[in-house]
Design an enzyme around this catalytic site. Structure first.
Site, PDB file in Angstrom:
ATOM      1  N   ASP A 128       7.995  -7.976   7.602  1.00  0.00           N
ATOM      2  CA  ASP A 128       9.234  -7.281   7.928  1.00  0.00           C
ATOM      3  C   ASP A 128       9.471  -7.152   9.432  1.00  0.00           C
ATOM      4  O   ASP A 128      10.466  -6.564   9.851  1.00  0.00           O
ATOM      5  CB  ASP A 128       9.262  -5.900   7.275  1.00  0.00           C
ATOM      6  CG  ASP A 128       8.000  -5.088   7.528  1.00  0.00           C
ATOM      7  OD1 ASP A 128       7.059  -5.623   8.156  1.00  0.00           O
ATOM      8  OD2 ASP A 128       7.932  -3.929   7.084  1.00  0.00           O
ATOM      9  N   HIS A 132       0.791  -1.225   0.000  1.00  0.00           N
ATOM     10  CA  HIS A 132       0.000   0.000   0.000  1.00  0.00           C
ATOM     11  C   HIS A 132       0.826   1.279   0.000  1.00  0.00           C
ATOM     12  O   HIS A 132       2.044   1.247   0.039  1.00  0.00           O
ATOM     13  CB  HIS A 132      -0.927   0.013   1.224  1.00  0.00           C
ATOM     14  CG  HIS A 132      -0.187   0.082   2.532  1.00  0.00           C
ATOM     15  ND1 HIS A 132      -0.279  -0.913   3.469  1.00  0.00           N
ATOM     16  CD2 HIS A 132       0.640   1.015   3.054  1.00  0.00           C
ATOM     17  CE1 HIS A 132       0.462  -0.584   4.529  1.00  0.00           C
ATOM     18  NE2 HIS A 132       1.017   0.572   4.293  1.00  0.00           N
ATOM     19  N   HIS A 148       5.857  -1.593  10.029  1.00  0.00           N
ATOM     20  CA  HIS A 148       5.625  -0.154   9.883  1.00  0.00           C
ATOM     21  C   HIS A 148       4.132   0.150  10.002  1.00  0.00           C
ATOM     22  O   HIS A 148       3.299  -0.651   9.587  1.00  0.00           O
ATOM     23  CB  HIS A 148       6.136   0.327   8.527  1.00  0.00           C
ATOM     24  CG  HIS A 148       7.614   0.189   8.349  1.00  0.00           C
ATOM     25  ND1 HIS A 148       8.214  -1.036   8.098  1.00  0.00           N
ATOM     26  CD2 HIS A 148       8.610   1.100   8.393  1.00  0.00           C
ATOM     27  CE1 HIS A 148       9.526  -0.854   8.000  1.00  0.00           C
ATOM     28  NE2 HIS A 148       9.791   0.426   8.173  1.00  0.00           N
TER      29      HIS A 148
END
Length: 359
Positions: A262, A138, A177
């Site tokens: 991640d 995204h 994130h």
């Protein structure tokens, strides 16, 4: 509904359906190739599983109507950024070229076709397949960010609402994130619950614990910033004390997952310490929530992950979880990389979240 060419092949026996979109610019999309190879090696493809696993083929390219609400990179002739073969000026770490928009529309077509397939399957069976889109991740509403050119999960959410009448959408973002683009897109929307688990402070100003939505959407955004070096124990705590009760209380019509890898201990993009088994447990729990709360309607969308080995192994183990099969994580997980978790910090974050959201 925007069907694939194999729409007539909707099966009442499939347990998992996935799509693959490879971009010409293989940064960071070389990971999709690595994942496909790992799935073949693990015998987690239709070649080895027959009708239990389906790969969606020849999906139609998305249209401008499909990517509405401005949550997508603009075509080059309309972009706010300077587009050239060297990339887009101002896009930071996001490499884009004059073919990026077209390729992004192809990826988006694959993802919304997955949503169509899962929703259609739920109408003919109590146990529809879980969807998994191996595509590009995204971005923010007005442009590319963080290796991302389009807001895939946000587009899928609006598609589920607009085309299929599924009003209440629950989005779980498990990338290291914060899901800034998705967060911003639905910050005022009470019908889309956005829950993000990420590393505290990894993206300054985003994903703070007191970012809970605005106006009618107040309370429908939940950010779980975990301290550095949080790992398997912390994630299990969040799973049991935050994700499960929030999803049960919201009562979604469909669950969408921004599946970032991640946060793995071997990934260079974060200082979290998730293991392959962590992703297996997450996928298993989310699958169970979908079965209990929304007729099994659930689609995963690939997000971050830069260590190709840990990424591929973790996605493969997520596939096993979604298939209802035992984990193979013991073959890959090594405590050699893991240091002591900040248990107190993780507990404090969870307790504060529970107070803010009355869990």
């Amino acid at each position: 509904m925007r069907p694939c060419s194999n729409k007539e092949e909707i099966s009442s026996t499939a347990k998992l359906i996935y799509s693959v979109t490879l971009c010409k610019e293989e940064h960071p999309e070389c990971r999709v190739s690595a994942i496909v190879s790992a799935l073949e090696k693990a015998h987690l493809t239709p070649k080895f599983r027959g009708s239990d696993i389906t790969q969606l083929q020849n999906c139609k390219t998305a249209t401008f109507e499909d990517v509405g609400d401005g949550h997508f990179i603009s075509p080059p002739k309309k972009a706010k950024y300077s587009v050239s073969e060297e990339g887009v000026d101002g896009s930071g770490d996001t490499h884009t070229t004059d073919t990026t928009f077209k390729e992004s529309l192809v990826s988006t077509g694959a993802e919304i076709s997955l949503v169509d397939y899962v929703v259609a399957s739920a109408k003919i069976t109590k146990n529809p397949p879980i969807g998994f889109a191996l595509i590009c991740p995204h971005a923010v509403p007005d442009g590319p960010l963080g290796f991302c050119s389009g807001g895939n999960v946000a587009i899928a959410a609006r598609h589920a609402q607009r085309v299929h009448g599924l009003q209440r959408v629950f989005i779980i973002d498990i990338s290291a994130h914060p899901g800034k683009g998705t967060n911003d897109m639905f910050y005022d929307d009470p019908d889309v619950f956005f829950l993000s688990i990420h590393q505290d402070g990894i993206l300054p100003g985003a994903g703070k614990i007191d970012h809970i939505g605005r106006g009618k959407g107040a309370g429908a955004t939940l950010n779980v910033p975990l301290p550095q070096f949080s790992g398997d124990f912390s994630m299990q705590t969040v799973l049991c004390q935050v994700i499960v009760p929030c999803t049960q209380r919201f009562k979604p019509d469909i669950i969408l997952v921004s599946a970032g890898y991640d946060a793995h201990v071997q990934d260079p993009q974060s200082k979290l310490q998730f293991l392959t088994r962590t992703y297996y447990l997450l996928a298993s729990c989310i699958k169970k929530l979908a079965e209990d709360l929304c007729g099994g309607r659930c689609v995963f969308f690939l997000e971050g992950g830069d260590n190709l080995e840990s990424l591929s192994n973790s996605v493969a183990d997520s596939f096993r979880a979604l298939m209802g099969e035992p984990s193979n994580s013991a073959e890959f997980d090594s405590r050699y990389f893991v240091i002591m978790e900040p248990y107190l910090g993780a507990r404090q974050a969870v307790q504060k979240i529970k107070q803010i959201h009355s869990l």
